[in-house]
Design a protein around this motif. Structure first.
Motif, PDB file in Angstrom:
ATOM      1  N   CYS A 202     -27.858  22.740   0.036  1.00 23.42           N
ATOM      2  CA  CYS A 202     -28.176  21.863  -1.086  1.00 23.42           C
ATOM      3  C   CYS A 202     -27.993  20.386  -0.773  1.00 23.42           C
ATOM      4  CB  CYS A 202     -27.330  22.262  -2.306  1.00 23.42           C
ATOM      5  SG  CYS A 202     -27.707  23.926  -2.908  1.00 23.42           S
ATOM      6  N   ASP A 203     -28.026  20.026   0.499  1.00 21.40           N
ATOM      7  CA  ASP A 203     -27.832  18.630   0.879  1.00 21.40           C
ATOM      8  C   ASP A 203     -29.152  17.922   1.143  1.00 21.40           C
ATOM      9  OD1 ASP A 203     -25.103  18.834   0.680  1.00 21.40           O
ATOM     10  OD2 ASP A 203     -24.885  19.534   2.744  1.00 21.40           O
ATOM     11  N   ALA A 204     -30.188  18.241   0.352  1.00 20.29           N
ATOM     12  CA  ALA A 204     -31.466  17.564   0.498  1.00 20.29           C
ATOM     13  C   ALA A 204     -31.300  16.083   0.160  1.00 20.29           C
ATOM     14  CB  ALA A 204     -32.514  18.203  -0.414  1.00 20.29           C
ATOM     15  N   GLU A 205     -32.221  15.282   0.670  1.00 15.38           N
ATOM     16  CA  GLU A 205     -32.058  13.821   0.601  1.00 15.38           C
ATOM     17  C   GLU A 205     -31.894  13.317  -0.821  1.00 15.38           C
ATOM     18  OE1 GLU A 205     -34.398   9.781   2.078  1.00 15.38           O
ATOM     19  OE2 GLU A 205     -35.138  11.764   2.583  1.00 15.38           O
ATOM     20  N   THR A 206     -32.824  13.693  -1.710  1.00 20.23           N
ATOM     21  CA  THR A 206     -32.725  13.221  -3.096  1.00 20.23           C
ATOM     22  C   THR A 206     -32.581  14.356  -4.097  1.00 20.23           C
ATOM     23  OG1 THR A 206     -35.144  13.221  -3.348  1.00 20.23           O
ATOM     24  CG2 THR A 206     -34.098  11.173  -2.590  1.00 20.23           C
ATOM     25  N   LEU A 207     -32.920  15.578  -3.702  1.00 22.53           N
ATOM     26  CA  LEU A 207     -32.888  16.700  -4.633  1.00 22.53           C
ATOM     27  C   LEU A 207     -31.604  17.513  -4.538  1.00 22.53           C
ATOM     28  CD1 LEU A 207     -36.567  17.989  -4.357  1.00 22.53           C
ATOM     29  CD2 LEU A 207     -35.579  16.520  -6.114  1.00 22.53           C
ATOM     30  N   GLY A 208     -30.655  17.084  -3.712  1.00 23.41           N
ATOM     31  CA  GLY A 208     -29.418  17.837  -3.534  1.00 23.41           C
ATOM     32  C   GLY A 208     -28.729  18.206  -4.831  1.00 23.41           C
ATOM     33  N   ASP A 221     -34.452  28.489 -17.441  1.00 18.64           N
ATOM     34  CA  ASP A 221     -35.868  28.266 -17.153  1.00 18.64           C
ATOM     35  C   ASP A 221     -35.965  27.343 -15.936  1.00 18.64           C
ATOM     36  OD1 ASP A 221     -38.554  27.712 -17.040  1.00 18.64           O
ATOM     37  OD2 ASP A 221     -38.587  26.472 -18.857  1.00 18.64           O
ATOM     38  N   LEU A 222     -36.445  27.887 -14.819  1.00 18.91           N
ATOM     39  CA  LEU A 222     -36.521  27.119 -13.581  1.00 18.91           C
ATOM     40  C   LEU A 222     -37.968  26.962 -13.125  1.00 18.91           C
ATOM     41  CD1 LEU A 222     -33.467  28.660 -11.667  1.00 18.91           C
ATOM     42  CD2 LEU A 222     -33.545  26.612 -13.108  1.00 18.91           C
ATOM     43  N   SER A 223     -38.857  26.861 -14.091  1.00 11.27           N
ATOM     44  CA  SER A 223     -40.263  26.619 -13.774  1.00 11.27           C
ATOM     45  C   SER A 223     -40.427  25.218 -13.197  1.00 11.27           C
ATOM     46  CB  SER A 223     -41.121  26.763 -15.024  1.00 11.27           C
ATOM     47  OG  SER A 223     -40.767  25.766 -15.978  1.00 11.27           O
ATOM     48  N   VAL A 224     -41.550  24.986 -12.513  1.00  5.74           N
ATOM     49  CA  VAL A 224     -41.826  23.660 -11.968  1.00  5.74           C
ATOM     50  C   VAL A 224     -41.844  22.626 -13.088  1.00  5.74           C
ATOM     51  CG1 VAL A 224     -43.557  22.241 -10.807  1.00  5.74           C
ATOM     52  CG2 VAL A 224     -43.065  24.532  -9.954  1.00  5.74           C
ATOM     53  N   GLU A 225     -42.431  22.991 -14.210  1.00  8.00           N
ATOM     54  CA  GLU A 225     -42.495  22.061 -15.343  1.00  8.00           C
ATOM     55  C   GLU A 225     -41.097  21.654 -15.792  1.00  8.00           C
ATOM     56  OE1 GLU A 225     -44.218  21.905 -19.945  1.00  8.00           O
ATOM     57  OE2 GLU A 225     -44.266  23.762 -18.780  1.00  8.00           O
ATOM     58  N   MET A 233     -39.821  13.425 -12.984  1.00  6.33           N
ATOM     59  CA  MET A 233     -41.006  13.260 -12.142  1.00  6.33           C
ATOM     60  C   MET A 233     -42.157  14.029 -12.768  1.00  6.33           C
ATOM     61  SD  MET A 233     -39.541  14.081  -8.301  1.00  6.33           S
ATOM     62  CE  MET A 233     -37.922  13.521  -7.758  1.00  6.33           C
ATOM     63  N   SER A 234     -43.365  13.677 -12.354  1.00  9.36           N
ATOM     64  CA  SER A 234     -44.503  14.503 -12.717  1.00  9.36           C
ATOM     65  C   SER A 234     -44.415  15.808 -11.934  1.00  9.36           C
ATOM     66  CB  SER A 234     -45.815  13.793 -12.377  1.00  9.36           C
ATOM     67  OG  SER A 234     -45.980  13.700 -10.968  1.00  9.36           O
ATOM     68  N   PHE A 238     -43.074  16.135  -8.132  1.00  8.00           N
ATOM     69  CA  PHE A 238     -41.899  16.975  -7.903  1.00  8.00           C
ATOM     70  C   PHE A 238     -42.196  18.052  -6.869  1.00  8.00           C
ATOM     71  CE2 PHE A 238     -39.598  20.901  -8.857  1.00  8.00           C
ATOM     72  CZ  PHE A 238     -38.292  20.469  -8.670  1.00  8.00           C
ATOM     73  N   ALA A 239     -43.325  18.738  -7.006  1.00  5.61           N
ATOM     74  CA  ALA A 239     -43.664  19.812  -6.067  1.00  5.61           C
ATOM     75  C   ALA A 239     -43.808  19.272  -4.650  1.00  5.61           C
ATOM     76  CB  ALA A 239     -44.947  20.500  -6.513  1.00  5.61           C
ATOM     77  N   ARG A 240     -44.427  18.085  -4.516  1.00  6.05           N
ATOM     78  CA  ARG A 240     -44.596  17.479  -3.193  1.00  6.05           C
ATOM     79  C   ARG A 240     -43.250  17.081  -2.598  1.00  6.05           C
ATOM     80  NH1 ARG A 240     -47.975  13.949  -4.599  1.00  6.05           N
ATOM     81  NH2 ARG A 240     -46.562  12.159  -4.789  1.00  6.05           N
ATOM     82  N   ARG A 241     -42.377  16.492  -3.412  1.00  5.49           N
ATOM     83  CA  ARG A 241     -41.058  16.082  -2.934  1.00  5.49           C
ATOM     84  C   ARG A 241     -40.217  17.300  -2.562  1.00  5.49           C
ATOM     85  NH1 ARG A 241     -37.953  11.772  -4.533  1.00  5.49           N
ATOM     86  NH2 ARG A 241     -39.903  10.596  -4.411  1.00  5.49           N
ATOM     87  N   PHE A 242     -40.322  18.347  -3.367  1.00  7.29           N
ATOM     88  CA  PHE A 242     -39.533  19.553  -3.119  1.00  7.29           C
ATOM     89  C   PHE A 242     -39.895  20.169  -1.776  1.00  7.29           C
ATOM     90  CE2 PHE A 242     -37.791  23.739  -3.538  1.00  7.29           C
ATOM     91  CZ  PHE A 242     -36.745  23.625  -4.448  1.00  7.29           C
ATOM     92  N   ARG A 243     -41.181  20.298  -1.507  1.00 10.45           N
ATOM     93  CA  ARG A 243     -41.610  20.871  -0.225  1.00 10.45           C
ATOM     94  C   ARG A 243     -41.197  19.974   0.937  1.00 10.45           C
ATOM     95  NH1 ARG A 243     -44.924  24.542   2.124  1.00 10.45           N
ATOM     96  NH2 ARG A 243     -45.626  25.450   0.169  1.00 10.45           N
TER      97      ARG A 243
END
Length: 309
Positions: A202-208, A221-225, A233-234, A238-243
């Motif tokens: 869980c030590d991702a740069e900004t999403l940790g 509820d852990l949907s992308v939305e 984020m939109s 969010f999906a782009r940053r997550f990947r």
């Protein structure tokens, strides 16, 4: 553990950390009859300003359940005695694990034909060129195909070893081993016979902070939305940053965390499959069974019978 002239110390050490440790009663982890062997017992020249001294010959592989090939610097030269020992171990059903440049030994032994495999990113093109029947994956930490495991190099040796530890002894033992050597617990993903990558910690740069929150709130509820809204984020951003930060999609990452949590509950409790499915966020037993079988290659009930207690 087979070592040869020019043994690479970090790759060797990463395997020793998992399989060669003495008993630690506080961890409750298994202790293995760990032996190091070499084609010609005695002094094994190294290339890092020190040598090894190994007393055992390759006869030590004759009844081993797991035969590991340690990486070496001169990895395009193969000792026929090592190739014979590896083939014999494979033929009698032993697990064969080659790490980093040690994977070339498996190619020379004929054990990579038609098999998913990987090696250090510097050498994947060379591996594919020398062994065209092998299905080389340059973008993964390790592959597990049948009774053969191949690792990508350096610290990936720990990832692959923890994967095998989890498969053989369950999530609790693998987590205790990871805690002892101070690394994040390995969590497998992808298909049962091919692990695409270890799920990052869980030590991702900004999403940790978000990843840590997800792990602690799997039933939400852990949907992308929902996650995008929580991250301000939109959904597309969010999906782009997550990947970019985790190497996988939000859905895949969340699913693997839920399977991991289900594994631990199956081991530690006698709650029903329906209760566990609801607790980890799958909602119902059918959904849990579907994802569990896809990731682990067996049903929750089979996993519990194998690892509970």
């Amino acid at each position: 553990m087979v070592v040869q002239d020019g043994a690479e110390p970090f790759g060797l050490g990463s395997l020793v950390e998992v399989w060669g440790e003495p008993e630690h009663p506080e961890d409750g982890t298994p202790v293995f009859d760990f032996q190091v062997c070499t084609p010609r017992p005695g002094r094994v020249p190294g290339r890092s300003d020190y040598d090894l001294y190994v007393e055992r010959g390759l006869d030590a592989t004759a009844d081993a359940d797991l035969v590991c090939l340690s990486p070496k610097y001169d990895f395009l030269r193969h000792d026929p005695a090592v190739l014979d020992a590896v083939r014999s171990a494979y033929d009698r059903g032993a697990i064969i694990y080659a790490h980093c440049s040690g994977v070339f030994e498996l190619g020379a032994a004929g054990l990579l034909d038609g098999r998913e495999c990987t090696t250090h990113w510097r050498y994947t093109d060379l591996l594919a060129e020398r062994y065209p029947e092998a299905r080389v994956r340059p973008d993964v930490l390790y592959c597990h195909d049948g009774s053969v495991i191949t690792g990508a190099g350096s610290a990936a040796g720990i990832d692959a070893s923890l994967h095998l530890m989890r498969e053989q002894f369950g999530a609790k033992v693998a987590a205790a081993t990871a805690r002892r050597i101070v690394v994040p617990p390995h969590r497998d993903g992808g298909q049962a016979q091919f692990i695409a990558r270890a799920v990052p910690d869980c030590d991702a740069e900004t999403l940790g902070p978000l990843l840590q929150w997800i792990v602690e709130n799997l039933a939400d509820d852990l949907s992308v939305e929902s996650l995008a809204r929580r991250s301000h984020m939109s959904e597309r951003t969010f999906a782009r940053r997550f990947r970019a930060e985790t190497g996988t999609t939000p859905h895949s990452w969340v699913t693997r965390q839920r399977v991991q949590a289900a594994e631990e509950l199956l081991e530690r409790t006698d709650h029903s499959i329906d209760w566990i499915a609801d607790e980890v966020g799958f909602g119902n037993a059918a959904t849990l069974r579907h994802h569990f079988a896809r990731v682990r290659g067996l049903s929750p009930q089979q996993y519990r019978r194998r690892f509970a207690g």
